[in-house]
Design a protein around this motif. Structure first.
Motif, short mmCIF file in Angstrom:
data_model
loop_
_atom_site.label_atom_id
_atom_site.label_comp_id
_atom_site.label_asym_id
_atom_site.label_seq_id
_atom_site.Cartn_x
_atom_site.Cartn_y
_atom_site.Cartn_z
N LEU A 1 -7.40 -9.55 -24.48
CA LEU A 1 -5.98 -9.83 -24.23
C LEU A 1 -5.17 -8.54 -24.22
O LEU A 1 -4.32 -8.33 -23.34
N PHE A 2 -5.43 -7.66 -25.18
CA PHE A 2 -4.70 -6.39 -25.25
C PHE A 2 -4.98 -5.53 -24.01
O PHE A 2 -4.04 -4.97 -23.42
N LEU A 3 -6.24 -5.42 -23.60
CA LEU A 3 -6.59 -4.62 -22.42
C LEU A 3 -5.92 -5.17 -21.16
O LEU A 3 -5.43 -4.41 -20.32
N SER A 4 -5.89 -6.50 -21.05
CA SER A 4 -5.24 -7.13 -19.91
C SER A 4 -3.75 -6.80 -19.87
O SER A 4 -3.21 -6.40 -18.83
N THR A 5 -3.10 -6.93 -21.02
CA THR A 5 -1.66 -6.65 -21.08
C THR A 5 -1.36 -5.19 -20.81
O THR A 5 -0.39 -4.85 -20.12
N MET A 6 -2.18 -4.30 -21.35
CA MET A 6 -1.99 -2.87 -21.12
C MET A 6 -2.13 -2.53 -19.63
O MET A 6 -1.35 -1.74 -19.08
N LEU A 7 -3.10 -3.13 -18.96
CA LEU A 7 -3.28 -2.87 -17.53
C LEU A 7 -2.09 -3.39 -16.72
O LEU A 7 -1.66 -2.75 -15.75
N SER B 1 6.18 10.12 -5.79
CA SER B 1 4.91 10.71 -5.37
C SER B 1 4.73 10.64 -3.86
O SER B 1 5.21 9.71 -3.20
N GLU B 2 4.03 11.63 -3.33
CA GLU B 2 3.68 11.60 -1.91
C GLU B 2 2.39 10.82 -1.67
O GLU B 2 2.04 10.53 -0.53
N TYR B 3 1.69 10.47 -2.75
CA TYR B 3 0.45 9.71 -2.64
C TYR B 3 0.73 8.21 -2.82
O TYR B 3 0.19 7.55 -3.70
N VAL B 4 1.61 7.70 -1.99
CA VAL B 4 2.10 6.33 -2.15
C VAL B 4 0.97 5.31 -2.01
O VAL B 4 0.85 4.39 -2.83
N TYR B 5 0.14 5.46 -1.00
CA TYR B 5 -0.88 4.44 -0.74
C TYR B 5 -2.00 4.49 -1.77
O TYR B 5 -2.58 3.46 -2.11
N PHE B 6 -2.28 5.69 -2.28
CA PHE B 6 -3.24 5.80 -3.38
C PHE B 6 -2.72 5.04 -4.60
O PHE B 6 -3.48 4.32 -5.27
N LEU B 7 -1.43 5.18 -4.90
CA LEU B 7 -0.84 4.49 -6.05
C LEU B 7 -0.78 2.98 -5.81
O LEU B 7 -0.93 2.19 -6.75
N HIS B 8 -0.56 2.58 -4.57
CA HIS B 8 -0.65 1.15 -4.21
C HIS B 8 -2.03 0.61 -4.58
O HIS B 8 -2.15 -0.44 -5.20
N ALA B 9 -3.06 1.34 -4.18
CA ALA B 9 -4.44 0.91 -4.44
C ALA B 9 -4.73 0.90 -5.94
O ALA B 9 -5.37 -0.02 -6.45
N LEU B 10 -4.24 1.91 -6.66
CA LEU B 10 -4.46 1.98 -8.10
C LEU B 10 -3.77 0.83 -8.82
O LEU B 10 -4.36 0.20 -9.72
N ALA B 11 -2.54 0.52 -8.43
CA ALA B 11 -1.82 -0.61 -9.04
C ALA B 11 -2.55 -1.92 -8.78
O ALA B 11 -2.64 -2.79 -9.66
N MET B 12 -3.10 -2.08 -7.57
CA MET B 12 -3.83 -3.30 -7.24
C MET B 12 -5.11 -3.40 -8.05
O MET B 12 -5.48 -4.49 -8.53
N LEU B 13 -5.81 -2.28 -8.24
CA LEU B 13 -7.02 -2.26 -9.08
C LEU B 13 -6.69 -2.70 -10.50
O LEU B 13 -7.40 -3.53 -11.08
N GLN B 14 -5.62 -2.18 -11.05
CA GLN B 14 -5.21 -2.55 -12.41
C GLN B 14 -4.85 -4.04 -12.47
O GLN B 14 -5.20 -4.73 -13.43
N PHE B 15 -4.15 -4.53 -11.46
CA PHE B 15 -3.75 -5.94 -11.42
C PHE B 15 -4.97 -6.85 -11.36
O PHE B 15 -5.04 -7.86 -12.08
N LEU C 1 -9.39 -10.23 -16.79
CA LEU C 1 -9.50 -10.18 -18.24
C LEU C 1 -8.67 -11.28 -18.89
O LEU C 1 -9.10 -11.88 -19.89
N LEU C 2 -7.50 -11.57 -18.34
CA LEU C 2 -6.68 -12.64 -18.89
C LEU C 2 -7.38 -13.99 -18.74
O LEU C 2 -7.36 -14.83 -19.65
N THR C 3 -8.01 -14.20 -17.58
CA THR C 3 -8.77 -15.43 -17.35
C THR C 3 -9.97 -15.51 -18.29
O THR C 3 -10.29 -16.58 -18.83
N LYS C 4 -10.62 -14.38 -18.52
CA LYS C 4 -11.73 -14.30 -19.47
C LYS C 4 -11.26 -14.64 -20.88
O LYS C 4 -11.94 -15.36 -21.63
N PHE C 5 -10.08 -14.13 -21.25
CA PHE C 5 -9.49 -14.45 -22.55
C PHE C 5 -9.29 -15.96 -22.71
O PHE C 5 -9.63 -16.54 -23.75
#
Length: 236
Positions: A172-178, A192-206, A212-216
């Protein structure tokens, strides 16, 4: 035989979920709107299917919460301000339901662990608000409301893990932190100029946070062993 088929089906759902997630993350990185439009709406339904077949005791409220998250993601595909605001409202409803479920399923013996656990999340959101106050304009208030809820949920999840270091509380904590970090990454795109990279990173975290929340939820709904039950009583 029925149980065996159920295992096969939920494994197929989770394999499909992460396969679609990988395609979606790559599509975000390359800003391929066609792939994003095709694959992003499939993510949450696959997760609902996984949860439905994985859990014996299913929470109707959790499924409703995932539906609100799904609607929010549909709005987020279109990155105009009106759609982003609508998506944020639906995601706020999702978060309120999740907080209600967490409070009902995880007991907090006192307020002190909650206050201690909220400190890192408060720091993340205070820094984010400071950086984006002028850029968000009037919409900063919606972001602050989101921040208040995630700070509370973060404090509750970390505080619960401090009190009782169980596998479910860690997940639960890891899910909330992400989830919190994905919001921070979303704001970093402004600078940032790396907008699309950050888009992808945010989606990975989501994607990982939702899983993890579903696993919880699944672990909390499993029948407890005598040892786990005794620890739960002690935790109270």
């Amino acid at each position: 035989m029925k149980r065996f088929l159920g295992k096969k089906i939920f494994r197929l759902f989770i394999i499909a979920y992460f396969t679609v997630a990988m395609i979606e993350i790559v599509a975000e990185y390359f800003n391929d709107k066609t792939l994003v439009t095709l694959f992003k709406p499939i993510l949450i339904p696959l997760l609902i299917g996984y949860y439905f077949y994985k859990s014996r005791k299913r929470s109707f409220l959790f499924i409703v919460a995932l539906v609100f998250s799904w609607i929010a993601n549909i709005f987020f595909i279109n990155d105009t301000i009106n759609y982003i605001i609508l998506g944020s409202v639906f995601f706020l409803i999702y978060r309120v339901i999740i907080i209600y479920l967490v409070i009902r399923m995880v007991k907090m013996p006192s307020k002190l662990p909650l206050l201690i656990g909220a400190i890192p999340f408060l720091f993340i959101y205070a820094t984010t608000c400071f950086l984006t106050f002028e850029d968000f304009g009037e919409n900063i208030f919606l972001f602050i409301i989101h921040g208040i809820f995630i700070i509370f949920l973060g404090g509750y999840s970390l505080g619960s893990y401090i009190v009782y270091s169980s596998k479910t509380n860690l997940i639960l904590f890891l899910s909330t932190m992400l989830f919190a970090l994905s919001q921070f990454v979303f704001v970093l795109k402004i600078y940032s100029e790396y907008v699309y990279f950050l888009h992808a990173l945010a989606m990975l975290q989501f994607v990982v946070a939702q899983y993890l929340l579903t696993k919880f939820m699944h672990l909390k709904e499993k029948p407890k062993s005598k040892y786990e039950f005794a620890n739960t009583i002690n935790e109270l």
